[in-house]
Design a protein around this motif. Sequence first.
Motif, short mmCIF file in Angstrom:
data_model
loop_
_atom_site.label_atom_id
_atom_site.label_comp_id
_atom_site.label_asym_id
_atom_site.label_seq_id
_atom_site.Cartn_x
_atom_site.Cartn_y
_atom_site.Cartn_z
N MET A 153 0.81 -1.22 0.00
CA MET A 153 0.00 0.00 0.00
C MET A 153 0.85 1.27 0.00
SD MET A 153 -3.32 -0.74 -0.03
CE MET A 153 -4.23 0.55 0.81
N VAL A 154 2.16 1.13 -0.20
CA VAL A 154 3.08 2.28 -0.10
C VAL A 154 2.70 3.43 -1.04
CG1 VAL A 154 5.43 2.99 -0.69
CG2 VAL A 154 5.07 1.11 0.89
N GLU A 155 2.34 3.11 -2.27
CA GLU A 155 2.01 4.17 -3.25
C GLU A 155 0.71 4.88 -2.86
OE1 GLU A 155 3.35 5.52 -6.00
OE2 GLU A 155 5.21 4.36 -5.85
N ASP A 156 -0.17 4.19 -2.16
CA ASP A 156 -1.47 4.74 -1.80
C ASP A 156 -1.43 5.51 -0.48
OD1 ASP A 156 -4.42 4.40 -2.77
OD2 ASP A 156 -4.54 4.13 -0.59
N PHE A 157 -0.39 5.23 0.30
CA PHE A 157 -0.35 5.62 1.71
C PHE A 157 -0.54 7.12 1.94
CE2 PHE A 157 1.51 6.39 5.86
CZ PHE A 157 0.97 5.36 6.60
N MET A 158 0.15 7.96 1.17
CA MET A 158 0.12 9.40 1.43
C MET A 158 -0.96 10.15 0.64
SD MET A 158 2.40 9.89 3.77
CE MET A 158 2.80 11.64 3.80
N LYS A 159 -1.82 9.42 -0.06
CA LYS A 159 -2.88 10.07 -0.83
C LYS A 159 -4.01 10.52 0.10
CE LYS A 159 -1.99 7.68 -5.19
NZ LYS A 159 -2.49 6.71 -6.19
N PRO A 160 -4.50 11.75 -0.07
CA PRO A 160 -5.60 12.24 0.77
C PRO A 160 -6.95 11.74 0.28
CG PRO A 160 -4.96 13.94 -0.77
CD PRO A 160 -4.03 12.78 -1.02
N VAL A 161 -7.93 11.72 1.20
CA VAL A 161 -9.30 11.35 0.81
C VAL A 161 -10.31 12.39 1.33
CG1 VAL A 161 -8.86 8.86 0.60
CG2 VAL A 161 -9.50 9.81 2.83
N ILE A 162 -9.87 13.64 1.41
CA ILE A 162 -10.77 14.72 1.85
C ILE A 162 -11.99 14.78 0.93
CG2 ILE A 162 -10.99 17.19 2.37
CD1 ILE A 162 -7.90 17.28 2.58
#
Length: 442
Positions: free
Chosen positions: A323-332
């Motif tokens: 999940m490393v590539e997804d980890f820092m993506k925001p979901v605001i």
Amino acid sequence: IVKIILAIGLLFWQQLQSQEPKELWGYVQVRNKAHMFWWLYYANNPTKAFTELPLILWLQGGPGASGCGFGNFEEIGPLDKEMKPRNTTWLQAASILFVDNPVGTGFSYVDDCSLFAKNLSTVVSDMMVFLGEFFTGRTEFQTIPFYIFSESYGGKMAAGIALELHEAVQKGTIKCNFMGTALGDSWISPLDSVLSWGPYLYSTSLLDDNGLAEVTAVAKEIMDAINKNQYGLATELWGKAEDVIEENTDNVNFYNIMNKEVPEMKSGEQENLHLVGLYQRHVRNMHKESLDELMNGPIRKKLKIIPDCVKWGGQSRDVFENMVEDFMKPVIDIVDQLLAASVNVTVYNGQLDLIVDTMGQEAWIRKLKWPNLDQFSKQRWKALYVSPESTETAAFHKAYENFAFFWILKAGHMVNNILFGVPSDQGEMALKMVRMVTQQQH
């Protein structure tokens, strides 16, 4: 005499049954060769049947930390890891459904290493398969109010799952009475959390001017990476930022700033040391030796359905690293969509949490495009107490329409967990919050 003895024995057995919560567990194959483990406890309230109380799905963070293990025995289940009854179990207020997700977490597993989830959309689609199976098989829960509660990275997953579930209920593809989601110390906007670490630590005398400058510099590197959509790099830099903080604060605990992290030896493997450190700090920490022994020993024997090749937590590192590539993506934006769809959203945060500090939560909330945000912001918060007799402020609360926020005082990242508290986190306040969110108490 025999009849009397049998009657007394039956009465004793019934009393014993009424004291212990009814429980069920099993696996759902969410994709071919991808198996998700779940564990359900029916509500255990002396005056109310489970049909009179809501059902809560609990989602742990990590990604890769086990709800069936950590959430259950360290936080909100009926027993603690010493197998002693927990005074503040949420079963007093709801039935609880623990799920080890994403697949590979806890007792969940994949038969093929290519099947680990790599992004939120896969996590969501797997959970939709699970929830469809669950509500089809357990029809007694189809009309009971259903809520998704979460913690840390579990909050990011909860937001995505809540939106998809709301749409599925509207279409009639899943039959359940979905009432809302609660995002606890949740990784909704990683950048807002990271940018607030320096100011928060500085304001609590855990950084000096030099330390603040160092943390601010690495936070800016993370921001630059995110602005360029370099999310894998941002995750690596996030690990670097945590190392900088530990060096400057004499190893402050990321889950409760009143505690200290005991430094672990870094892995000697020839790979990204920051990634190894992140896994050890945020997932491996949820697999402490005593819990590991409990889950792979007595609990495994009790459950009887865990395959021989599956070890509790055995694939957790794979879950985290995939999940490393997804980890820092925001979901605001997903939270905005939930609010626009009139789904009830609650945010709750522990005052002493660093990893997802309250300043960072407030920062992303200010970015919401929700039309009622101004009205929410104008509300005066209300002090909350654990009981009418108490004079100590346990939390503050603010709500408007379908959005609510709880500021929980003297609590760390795990609001209901003694492990990270000083001297314990706010179990009674957390239980009161559950009753308020599920409309059992005002």
